[in-house]
Scaffold this active site. Sequence first.
Site, PDB file in Angstrom:
ATOM      1  N   TRP A  99       0.835  -1.205   0.000  1.00  0.00           N
ATOM      2  CA  TRP A  99       0.000   0.000   0.000  1.00  0.00           C
ATOM      3  C   TRP A  99       0.866   1.249   0.000  1.00  0.00           C
ATOM      4  CZ3 TRP A  99      -4.188  -1.513  -1.878  1.00  0.00           C
ATOM      5  CH2 TRP A  99      -4.842  -2.669  -1.435  1.00  0.00           C
ATOM      6  N   ASP A 166      -1.865   7.018   5.928  1.00  0.00           N
ATOM      7  CA  ASP A 166      -2.901   6.061   5.540  1.00  0.00           C
ATOM      8  C   ASP A 166      -3.192   5.228   6.787  1.00  0.00           C
ATOM      9  OD1 ASP A 166      -4.356   3.876   4.669  1.00  0.00           O
ATOM     10  OD2 ASP A 166      -2.960   3.301   3.062  1.00  0.00           O
ATOM     11  N   LYS A 190     -12.223  -1.694   7.052  1.00  0.00           N
ATOM     12  CA  LYS A 190     -11.547  -2.474   8.083  1.00  0.00           C
ATOM     13  C   LYS A 190     -12.084  -2.176   9.480  1.00  0.00           C
ATOM     14  CE  LYS A 190      -8.405  -3.185   4.621  1.00  0.00           C
ATOM     15  NZ  LYS A 190      -7.762  -2.384   3.596  1.00  0.00           N
TER      16      LYS A 190
HETATM   17  C1  LIG Z   1      -7.086  -2.036   2.437  1.00  0.00           C
HETATM   18  C2  LIG Z   1      -6.050  -0.997   2.416  1.00  0.00           C
HETATM   19  C3  LIG Z   1      -5.921  -0.078   1.362  1.00  0.00           C
HETATM   20  C4  LIG Z   1      -6.792  -0.130   0.121  1.00  0.00           C
HETATM   21  O1  LIG Z   1      -8.005   0.408   0.374  1.00  0.00           O
HETATM   22  P1  LIG Z   1      -9.092   0.589  -0.804  1.00  0.00           P
HETATM   23  O2  LIG Z   1     -10.196   1.251  -0.059  1.00  0.00           O
HETATM   24  O3  LIG Z   1      -9.426  -0.785  -1.288  1.00  0.00           O
HETATM   25  O4  LIG Z   1      -8.490   1.426  -1.853  1.00  0.00           O
HETATM   26  C5  LIG Z   1      -4.967   0.915   1.459  1.00  0.00           C
HETATM   27  N1  LIG Z   1      -4.149   0.989   2.526  1.00  0.00           N
HETATM   28  C6  LIG Z   1      -4.221   0.110   3.541  1.00  0.00           C
HETATM   29  C7  LIG Z   1      -3.309   0.255   4.709  1.00  0.00           C
HETATM   30  C8  LIG Z   1      -5.170  -0.904   3.523  1.00  0.00           C
HETATM   31  O5  LIG Z   1      -5.257  -1.774   4.541  1.00  0.00           O
END
Ligand SMILES: *Cc1c(COP(=O)(O)O)cnc(C)c1O
Length: 356
Positions: A99, A166, A190
């Site tokens: 990511w 993020d 999540k």
């Molecule tokens: C799941 C995840 C993403 C991707 O998220 P999307 O909403 O599918 O774009 C990005 N960063 C992290 C840390 C994640 O766990």
Amino acid sequence: MKKHNFYAGPSIMSQFTIEETAKAVKDFADMGLSILEISHRSKQFQAVMDESVALFKELLEIPEGYSVLFLGGGASLQFAMVPMNMLIHKAAYLDTGVWASKAIKEAKLFGEVDVVASSKDRNYNYIPRDYTVPTDVDYFHYTSNNTIYGTEIRKDPDVPVRMIADMSSDIFSRPVDVAKYDLIYGGAQKNLAPAGVTFVIVKDDTLGKADRVIPTMLNYETHVKKGSMFNTPPVLPIFSALQTLKYYKKLGGVRVIEKMDMDKAEVLYNAIDGSKMFMATVPNHEDRSIMNVCFIMKPEYKDLEKDFIDFATERGMMGIKGHRDVGGFRASLYNALPMESVKALVEVMKEFEAKH
Ligand SMILES: *Cc1c(COP(=O)(O)O)cnc(C)c1O
């Protein structure tokens, strides 16, 4: 049979969130209509939006001068929106996984990117510590929880510049010193809501500085001005997010949740570390995620990995297969997962071990 939900994302939601969402799908706010079929500009939905923003601010103790947005496009769109809006000349990024590197790739489209450190050399199974963030960058970007590898940065880093993070997979699992950040974002699927909504916490006075053309929908200023209602927002996921926020408040807030999460992770890591058969993929305890616990079979038991997945699945353990980049197993212990599920998994691991 009782199912225990260890999926990494989309993932377990509180029973409260699911039940309240189901009710609103049938009859929302006593309107005699489903939340699926009413205007996002109705006063009933406006109230949902307002309360979601207010609770978000309350639970994370977000200081004055920040906006909370609910957008579409997932965390993945933020990988591009962040540099498009915030990168003026140069930005620093920490590479702790897939990511993080996707965020780096997008940032490079908009300016100079200084990757200050990477843990790619060991398949991202640790958090780099020896790095310096230059003082001449617009921001420092990092991923707080590396969902795929099970590593986590649980303390807001100390760097000489403003930060962007993020926090897709560990938001609301700890207090965050939001004042150190210009922006925090994440996909909801999540720790917050069903897929389809992305949260963004942004410091208002940092916007509008980049000297480039930004399409209206990709400009944070549009969404700040319009209160996430420039276009139709993801109505149902936002409603669900509000239920989760209410549930978190009822639990006692992020400090209480953090303690619960730490306790759950400790039970599972202790079981893994004490077992003859399993081992954690992240050796350094300080780097271990309390959200996603990644583990494998020790080399002498490697050929039993598939058997264990089947054995555990037959006993109600759902979603424990590791990400293909890591292999083995991953148990995601998000906020809504009860300790009971962790104990059930540990029992299944012990039972399997006793059989072999
Ligand atoms: C799941 C995840 C993403 C991707 O998220 P999307 O909403 O599918 O774009 C990005 N960063 C992290 C840390 C994640 O766990």
